[in-house]
Design a protein around this motif. Structure first.
Motif, PDB file in Angstrom:
ATOM      1  N   TYR A   1     153.018  37.095  43.770  1.00  0.00           N
ATOM      2  CA  TYR A   1     152.757  36.385  42.514  1.00  0.00           C
ATOM      3  C   TYR A   1     151.564  37.059  41.869  1.00  0.00           C
ATOM      4  O   TYR A   1     150.518  37.207  42.482  1.00  0.00           O
ATOM      5  CB  TYR A   1     152.432  34.918  42.803  1.00  0.00           C
ATOM      6  CG  TYR A   1     152.153  34.078  41.572  1.00  0.00           C
ATOM      7  CD1 TYR A   1     153.084  33.153  41.137  1.00  0.00           C
ATOM      8  CD2 TYR A   1     150.962  34.191  40.869  1.00  0.00           C
ATOM      9  CE1 TYR A   1     152.826  32.352  40.027  1.00  0.00           C
ATOM     10  CE2 TYR A   1     150.702  33.402  39.756  1.00  0.00           C
ATOM     11  CZ  TYR A   1     151.642  32.482  39.342  1.00  0.00           C
ATOM     12  OH  TYR A   1     151.385  31.698  38.247  1.00  0.00           O
ATOM     13  N   ARG A   2     151.741  37.502  40.624  1.00  0.00           N
ATOM     14  CA  ARG A   2     150.658  38.152  39.889  1.00  0.00           C
ATOM     15  C   ARG A   2     150.333  37.325  38.656  1.00  0.00           C
ATOM     16  O   ARG A   2     151.235  36.866  37.951  1.00  0.00           O
ATOM     17  CB  ARG A   2     151.056  39.559  39.486  1.00  0.00           C
ATOM     18  CG  ARG A   2     151.475  40.354  40.691  1.00  0.00           C
ATOM     19  CD  ARG A   2     150.835  41.610  41.019  1.00  0.00           C
ATOM     20  NE  ARG A   2     149.633  42.022  40.414  1.00  0.00           N
ATOM     21  CZ  ARG A   2     148.581  42.423  41.115  1.00  0.00           C
ATOM     22  NH1 ARG A   2     148.611  42.384  42.416  1.00  0.00           N
ATOM     23  NH2 ARG A   2     147.514  42.865  40.526  1.00  0.00           N
ATOM     24  N   GLU A   3     149.046  37.145  38.402  1.00  0.00           N
ATOM     25  CA  GLU A   3     148.594  36.385  37.245  1.00  0.00           C
ATOM     26  C   GLU A   3     149.187  36.967  35.971  1.00  0.00           C
ATOM     27  O   GLU A   3     149.193  38.182  35.768  1.00  0.00           O
ATOM     28  CB  GLU A   3     147.060  36.407  37.170  1.00  0.00           C
ATOM     29  CG  GLU A   3     146.493  35.518  36.102  1.00  0.00           C
ATOM     30  CD  GLU A   3     146.732  34.038  36.341  1.00  0.00           C
ATOM     31  OE1 GLU A   3     146.702  33.293  35.361  1.00  0.00           O
ATOM     32  OE2 GLU A   3     146.949  33.624  37.494  1.00  0.00           O
ATOM     33  N   GLY A   4     149.735  36.102  35.124  1.00  0.00           N
ATOM     34  CA  GLY A   4     150.335  36.534  33.873  1.00  0.00           C
ATOM     35  C   GLY A   4     151.790  36.944  34.002  1.00  0.00           C
ATOM     36  O   GLY A   4     152.500  37.066  33.019  1.00  0.00           O
ATOM     37  N   VAL A   5     152.235  37.161  35.227  1.00  0.00           N
ATOM     38  CA  VAL A   5     153.618  37.586  35.471  1.00  0.00           C
ATOM     39  C   VAL A   5     154.357  36.537  36.295  1.00  0.00           C
ATOM     40  O   VAL A   5     155.518  36.250  36.063  1.00  0.00           O
ATOM     41  CB  VAL A   5     153.661  38.953  36.206  1.00  0.00           C
ATOM     42  CG1 VAL A   5     155.081  39.362  36.526  1.00  0.00           C
ATOM     43  CG2 VAL A   5     152.947  40.018  35.407  1.00  0.00           C
TER      44      VAL A   5
ATOM     45  N   GLU B   1     158.617  25.105  37.142  1.00  0.00           N
ATOM     46  CA  GLU B   1     157.895  26.352  36.907  1.00  0.00           C
ATOM     47  C   GLU B   1     158.437  27.502  37.751  1.00  0.00           C
ATOM     48  O   GLU B   1     158.130  28.662  37.487  1.00  0.00           O
ATOM     49  CB  GLU B   1     156.402  26.153  37.173  1.00  0.00           C
ATOM     50  CG  GLU B   1     155.774  25.180  36.197  1.00  0.00           C
ATOM     51  CD  GLU B   1     154.290  24.952  36.433  1.00  0.00           C
ATOM     52  OE1 GLU B   1     153.672  25.697  37.233  1.00  0.00           O
ATOM     53  OE2 GLU B   1     153.753  24.027  35.810  1.00  0.00           O
ATOM     54  N   GLY B   2     159.198  27.183  38.783  1.00  0.00           N
ATOM     55  CA  GLY B   2     159.742  28.213  39.677  1.00  0.00           C
ATOM     56  C   GLY B   2     158.814  28.539  40.828  1.00  0.00           C
ATOM     57  O   GLY B   2     159.266  28.768  41.941  1.00  0.00           O
ATOM     58  N   THR B   3     157.521  28.557  40.577  1.00  0.00           N
ATOM     59  CA  THR B   3     156.503  28.799  41.602  1.00  0.00           C
ATOM     60  C   THR B   3     155.242  28.043  41.209  1.00  0.00           C
ATOM     61  O   THR B   3     155.075  27.657  40.059  1.00  0.00           O
ATOM     62  CB  THR B   3     156.159  30.295  41.737  1.00  0.00           C
ATOM     63  OG1 THR B   3     155.724  30.792  40.472  1.00  0.00           O
ATOM     64  CG2 THR B   3     157.355  31.102  42.212  1.00  0.00           C
ATOM     65  N   TRP B   4     154.342  27.867  42.168  1.00  0.00           N
ATOM     66  CA  TRP B   4     153.056  27.224  41.900  1.00  0.00           C
ATOM     67  C   TRP B   4     152.049  27.859  42.839  1.00  0.00           C
ATOM     68  O   TRP B   4     152.241  27.892  44.056  1.00  0.00           O
ATOM     69  CB  TRP B   4     153.151  25.727  42.143  1.00  0.00           C
ATOM     70  CG  TRP B   4     152.068  24.912  41.550  1.00  0.00           C
ATOM     71  CD1 TRP B   4     151.964  24.493  40.255  1.00  0.00           C
ATOM     72  CD2 TRP B   4     150.906  24.402  42.217  1.00  0.00           C
ATOM     73  NE1 TRP B   4     150.820  23.752  40.075  1.00  0.00           N
ATOM     74  CE2 TRP B   4     150.148  23.687  41.266  1.00  0.00           C
ATOM     75  CE3 TRP B   4     150.427  24.479  43.523  1.00  0.00           C
ATOM     76  CZ2 TRP B   4     148.957  23.036  41.573  1.00  0.00           C
ATOM     77  CZ3 TRP B   4     149.242  23.858  43.842  1.00  0.00           C
ATOM     78  CH2 TRP B   4     148.517  23.140  42.872  1.00  0.00           C
ATOM     79  N   LEU B   5     150.976  28.416  42.295  1.00  0.00           N
ATOM     80  CA  LEU B   5     149.996  29.168  43.067  1.00  0.00           C
ATOM     81  C   LEU B   5     148.707  28.376  43.227  1.00  0.00           C
ATOM     82  O   LEU B   5     148.245  27.737  42.281  1.00  0.00           O
ATOM     83  CB  LEU B   5     149.694  30.491  42.351  1.00  0.00           C
ATOM     84  CG  LEU B   5     148.822  31.487  43.102  1.00  0.00           C
ATOM     85  CD1 LEU B   5     149.605  32.119  44.252  1.00  0.00           C
ATOM     86  CD2 LEU B   5     148.323  32.568  42.147  1.00  0.00           C
ATOM     87  N   PHE B   6     148.143  28.432  44.429  1.00  0.00           N
ATOM     88  CA  PHE B   6     146.845  27.812  44.665  1.00  0.00           C
ATOM     89  C   PHE B   6     146.064  28.656  45.668  1.00  0.00           C
ATOM     90  O   PHE B   6     146.606  29.542  46.318  1.00  0.00           O
ATOM     91  CB  PHE B   6     146.986  26.357  45.127  1.00  0.00           C
ATOM     92  CG  PHE B   6     147.691  26.151  46.445  1.00  0.00           C
ATOM     93  CD1 PHE B   6     146.962  25.892  47.601  1.00  0.00           C
ATOM     94  CD2 PHE B   6     149.080  26.180  46.530  1.00  0.00           C
ATOM     95  CE1 PHE B   6     147.601  25.674  48.814  1.00  0.00           C
ATOM     96  CE2 PHE B   6     149.724  25.959  47.730  1.00  0.00           C
ATOM     97  CZ  PHE B   6     148.986  25.708  48.879  1.00  0.00           C
TER      98      PHE B   6
ATOM     99  N   VAL C   1     148.105  31.092  48.009  1.00  0.00           N
ATOM    100  CA  VAL C   1     149.320  30.527  48.601  1.00  0.00           C
ATOM    101  C   VAL C   1     150.308  30.226  47.481  1.00  0.00           C
ATOM    102  O   VAL C   1     149.930  29.705  46.434  1.00  0.00           O
ATOM    103  CB  VAL C   1     149.012  29.250  49.408  1.00  0.00           C
ATOM    104  CG1 VAL C   1     150.289  28.663  49.999  1.00  0.00           C
ATOM    105  CG2 VAL C   1     147.987  29.535  50.498  1.00  0.00           C
ATOM    106  N   LEU C   2     151.550  30.557  47.734  1.00  0.00           N
ATOM    107  CA  LEU C   2     152.632  30.411  46.767  1.00  0.00           C
ATOM    108  C   LEU C   2     153.574  29.300  47.213  1.00  0.00           C
ATOM    109  O   LEU C   2     154.089  29.336  48.331  1.00  0.00           O
ATOM    110  CB  LEU C   2     153.386  31.742  46.697  1.00  0.00           C
ATOM    111  CG  LEU C   2     154.571  31.875  45.788  1.00  0.00           C
ATOM    112  CD1 LEU C   2     154.142  31.738  44.338  1.00  0.00           C
ATOM    113  CD2 LEU C   2     155.232  33.222  46.018  1.00  0.00           C
ATOM    114  N   LEU C   3     153.761  28.284  46.367  1.00  0.00           N
ATOM    115  CA  LEU C   3     154.778  27.255  46.610  1.00  0.00           C
ATOM    116  C   LEU C   3     156.040  27.674  45.884  1.00  0.00           C
ATOM    117  O   LEU C   3     155.991  28.054  44.710  1.00  0.00           O
ATOM    118  CB  LEU C   3     154.342  25.898  46.049  1.00  0.00           C
ATOM    119  CG  LEU C   3     153.328  25.084  46.823  1.00  0.00           C
ATOM    120  CD1 LEU C   3     152.994  23.814  46.045  1.00  0.00           C
ATOM    121  CD2 LEU C   3     153.818  24.741  48.204  1.00  0.00           C
TER     122      LEU C   3
END
Length: 145
Positions: free
Chosen positions: A61-65, A16-21, A33-35
């Motif tokens: 990291y922005r939702e949808g982007v 996915e390139g990134t993973w947000l939690f 937090v951005l993985l």
């Protein structure tokens, strides 16, 4: 504050390139937090950074982007500062000479675990409280995304 909590797999972050939690920090605030994948063989396969540019409280990291990754760096969508995905260090732009705030994780058998004593896992995805309220940055960057 935190017990070890399984977040996701390294494979998912890389795909996915990134993973947000979202976590609850030691100030009782929800923090995103951005993985991100880290290609440095001397470091963990992924690194975790608070989802905030060090220059301004701008989300990386922005939702949808999502987050923009280019050449092993996370790019701030507002001013174009770029942060090394492995060290969090920025050597250019408005955020030059700063480092993203890290969140402790560890990788074991291809799985990523939250191990930060000052963070308690809440859920995958963005914080439910949108503290910047503007719906997105107005970019002043010289970098095209």
């Amino acid at each position: 504050m935190s017990d070890r909590h399984r977040l996701t797999s390294v494979e998912t972050v890389e795909a996915e390139g990134t993973w947000l939690f979202t976590v609850r920090d030691n100030y009782d605030e929800d923090t995103e937090v951005l993985l991100v994948p880290c290609g440095d063989p001397d470091r963990e396969a992924v690194e975790a950074w608070v989802n905030r540019c060090t220059h301004e409280a701008q989300k990386l990291y922005r939702e949808g982007v999502g987050a923009v990754l280019r050449g092993g760096e996370v790019i701030c969508p507002k001013h174009g500062s770029s942060f090394d995905t492995c060290s969090g260090y920025c050597d250019n732009g408005e955020a030059a000479e700063t480092t993203l705030v890290s969140v402790e994780t560890e990788v074991e058998d291809g799985q990523v675990y939250l191990t930060d004593e000052d963070a308690r896992f809440l859920y995958e995805g963005p914080s439910l409280s949108d503290d910047d309220g503007d719906g997105g940055p107005s970019s002043t960057s010289h970098i095209s995304l």
